[in-house]
Design an enzyme around this catalytic site. Sequence first.
Site, PDB file in Angstrom:
ATOM      1  N   HIS A 169      28.943 -22.216  11.009  1.00 24.61           N
ATOM      2  CA  HIS A 169      29.317 -23.284  10.072  1.00 24.61           C
ATOM      3  C   HIS A 169      29.154 -24.613  10.810  1.00 24.61           C
ATOM      4  O   HIS A 169      30.106 -25.176  11.353  1.00 24.61           O
ATOM      5  CB  HIS A 169      30.760 -23.129   9.573  1.00 24.61           C
ATOM      6  CG  HIS A 169      31.246 -24.359   8.867  1.00 24.61           C
ATOM      7  ND1 HIS A 169      30.732 -24.769   7.661  1.00 24.61           N
ATOM      8  CD2 HIS A 169      32.146 -25.308   9.214  1.00 24.61           C
ATOM      9  CE1 HIS A 169      31.307 -25.896   7.303  1.00 24.61           C
ATOM     10  NE2 HIS A 169      32.172 -26.252   8.232  1.00 24.61           N
ATOM     11  N   ASP A 219      29.558 -23.703   2.371  1.00 27.45           N
ATOM     12  CA  ASP A 219      28.111 -23.886   2.545  1.00 27.45           C
ATOM     13  C   ASP A 219      27.349 -23.072   1.487  1.00 27.45           C
ATOM     14  O   ASP A 219      26.376 -23.535   0.905  1.00 27.45           O
ATOM     15  CB  ASP A 219      27.706 -23.433   3.955  1.00 27.45           C
ATOM     16  CG  ASP A 219      28.576 -24.094   5.009  1.00 27.45           C
ATOM     17  OD1 ASP A 219      28.574 -25.328   5.086  1.00 27.45           O
ATOM     18  OD2 ASP A 219      29.285 -23.368   5.742  1.00 27.45           O
TER      19      ASP A 219
HETATM   20  P1  NAX Z   1      43.751 -32.701   8.003  1.00 25.21           P
HETATM   21  O1  NAX Z   1      43.685 -33.436   9.299  1.00 25.21           O
HETATM   22  O2  NAX Z   1      44.001 -33.430   6.738  1.00 25.21           O
HETATM   23  O3  NAX Z   1      44.888 -31.579   8.122  1.00 25.21           O
HETATM   24  C1  NAX Z   1      45.007 -30.739   9.209  1.00 25.21           C
HETATM   25  C2  NAX Z   1      46.478 -30.356   9.313  1.00 25.21           C
HETATM   26  O4  NAX Z   1      46.602 -29.388  10.333  1.00 25.21           O
HETATM   27  C3  NAX Z   1      47.376 -31.523   9.683  1.00 25.21           C
HETATM   28  O5  NAX Z   1      48.438 -31.625   8.751  1.00 25.21           O
HETATM   29  C4  NAX Z   1      47.883 -31.154  11.071  1.00 25.21           C
HETATM   30  O6  NAX Z   1      49.203 -31.592  11.312  1.00 25.21           O
HETATM   31  C5  NAX Z   1      47.797 -29.631  11.016  1.00 25.21           C
HETATM   32  N1  NAX Z   1      47.779 -28.981  12.322  1.00 25.21           N
HETATM   33  C6  NAX Z   1      47.206 -29.404  13.467  1.00 25.21           C
HETATM   34  N2  NAX Z   1      47.462 -28.547  14.463  1.00 25.21           N
HETATM   35  C7  NAX Z   1      48.193 -27.554  13.950  1.00 25.21           C
HETATM   36  C8  NAX Z   1      48.774 -26.368  14.479  1.00 25.21           C
HETATM   37  N3  NAX Z   1      48.652 -26.076  15.775  1.00 25.21           N
HETATM   38  N4  NAX Z   1      49.460 -25.569  13.651  1.00 25.21           N
HETATM   39  C9  NAX Z   1      49.615 -25.885  12.362  1.00 25.21           C
HETATM   40  N5  NAX Z   1      49.103 -26.988  11.788  1.00 25.21           N
HETATM   41  C10 NAX Z   1      48.401 -27.810  12.577  1.00 25.21           C
HETATM   42  O7  NAX Z   1      42.409 -31.844   7.934  1.00 25.21           O
HETATM   43  P2  NAX Z   1      41.746 -31.140   6.666  1.00 25.21           P
HETATM   44  O8  NAX Z   1      40.855 -32.095   5.987  1.00 25.21           O
HETATM   45  O9  NAX Z   1      42.788 -30.457   5.884  1.00 25.21           O
HETATM   46  O10 NAX Z   1      40.791 -30.087   7.394  1.00 25.21           O
HETATM   47  C11 NAX Z   1      41.319 -28.994   8.112  1.00 25.21           C
HETATM   48  C12 NAX Z   1      40.230 -28.319   8.924  1.00 25.21           C
HETATM   49  O11 NAX Z   1      39.224 -27.773   8.068  1.00 25.21           O
HETATM   50  C13 NAX Z   1      39.477 -29.251   9.871  1.00 25.21           C
HETATM   51  O12 NAX Z   1      39.334 -28.592  11.124  1.00 25.21           O
HETATM   52  C14 NAX Z   1      38.119 -29.401   9.205  1.00 25.21           C
HETATM   53  O13 NAX Z   1      37.120 -29.703  10.147  1.00 25.21           O
HETATM   54  C15 NAX Z   1      37.942 -28.042   8.616  1.00 25.21           C
HETATM   55  N6  NAX Z   1      36.934 -27.894   7.560  1.00 25.21           N
HETATM   56  C16 NAX Z   1      36.232 -26.732   7.524  1.00 25.21           C
HETATM   57  C17 NAX Z   1      35.302 -26.465   6.547  1.00 25.21           C
HETATM   58  C18 NAX Z   1      34.555 -25.176   6.522  1.00 25.21           C
HETATM   59  O14 NAX Z   1      33.691 -25.057   5.653  1.00 25.21           O
HETATM   60  N7  NAX Z   1      34.785 -24.196   7.379  1.00 25.21           N
HETATM   61  C19 NAX Z   1      35.000 -27.469   5.511  1.00 25.21           C
HETATM   62  C20 NAX Z   1      36.073 -28.489   5.328  1.00 25.21           C
HETATM   63  C21 NAX Z   1      36.733 -28.958   6.586  1.00 25.21           C
HETATM   64  O15 NAX Z   1      35.926 -29.929   7.195  1.00 25.21           O
END
Ligand code: NAX
Length: 328
Positions: free
Chosen positions: A187, A159
């Site tokens: 956020h 952000d």
């Molecule tokens: P993806 O869905 O591509 O990847 C998430 C990965 O996490 C998957 O491979 C899944 O298998 C794995 N996972 C799920 N549960 C798990 C666990 N218990 N232990 C280990 N791995 C696990 O999501 P992606 O685009 O990479 O985003 C990841 C996270 O970042 C999401 O929650 C998203 O909302 C968040 N974000 C946060 C941002 C921020 O500024 N704070 C911005 C970007 C993003 O939106």
Amino acid sequence: TRTPVTVTVTGAAGQIGYALLFRIASGHLLGEGVPVRLRLLEIPQAVKAAEGTAMELDDCAFPLLSGIDIFDDAGKAFEGANVALLVGARPRTKGMERGDLLEANGGIFKPQGEAINAGAADDIKVLVVGNPANTNALIAQQHAPDVPAERFTAMTRLDHNRALAQLSKKAGVSVSDIRRMTIWGNHSATQYPDIFHAEIAGKNAAETVNDQNWLENDFIPTVAKRGAAIIEARGASSAASAASAAIDHVHTWVNGTADGDWTSMAVVSDGSYGVAEGLISSFPVTAKDGKWEIVQGLEIDDFSRARIDASVAELSEERDAVRKLGLI
Ligand code: NAX
């Protein structure tokens, strides 16, 4: 040769993970010349994909990468971790209420907090990226009673960087001419990007821009809703920019902020600026010698006060909701 720093990354097979791991392994997380050992955590179904990414990491022949281990068990993944990037989270799916979302993520961040408490290195630094990031960080922190609370942070650096980009375009300056940008609060869409304390080439940014209409109706909503705009345009959520912000967050925390500048990090509140103690909320922070501090003494006018309060109120509601669910 230096001892490698152990970096644990969760959600390693996800889209942020794919953008993040290569930059960690090439030395951008901690700095030039610091070797890293990666420990990746995924759910069992995604371990194979994480192994594929690890093969590619091998194929980069990064001189600073001293090893990669992959786990589907949090207890093992955080063993000896000096830095933990908690990226994997349960996304909101159709028909899911906020309570369901918080509960599903509680099921992830509670055991991860416990595992960090049990096995991470004494100097562990945690960055939570997975949403709802602030509250997920709070859940993990509450389950790691032996780790100082200030080691748990959540990411608002994306952000912050988005705000720098928007302001630099408006003012026709380089992002490097801007200092002292602040993101306050959660956020989420309630976050408050504050340019009243920011500076462009040493002069007050709000006065330099002098456009209240742009500030209220363009800048603030554009920054706050940028995530949705990226999804709309790209057909997928921010990944490389989120990974880049995670690199920036940890790099700044470890290596410090520049003199006269600060950054934005969601950190445990000590009650500064009227933010209830214990909430993990975004503040202007400086960092030095691996420790952050909230910038004190900024004057907050009514316009900013109302926006900070609204975002912090949302964080309080999220905390109350996870308390009610017995997650903290
Ligand atoms: P993806 O869905 O591509 O990847 C998430 C990965 O996490 C998957 O491979 C899944 O298998 C794995 N996972 C799920 N549960 C798990 C666990 N218990 N232990 C280990 N791995 C696990 O999501 P992606 O685009 O990479 O985003 C990841 C996270 O970042 C999401 O929650 C998203 O909302 C968040 N974000 C946060 C941002 C921020 O500024 N704070 C911005 C970007 C993003 O939106």
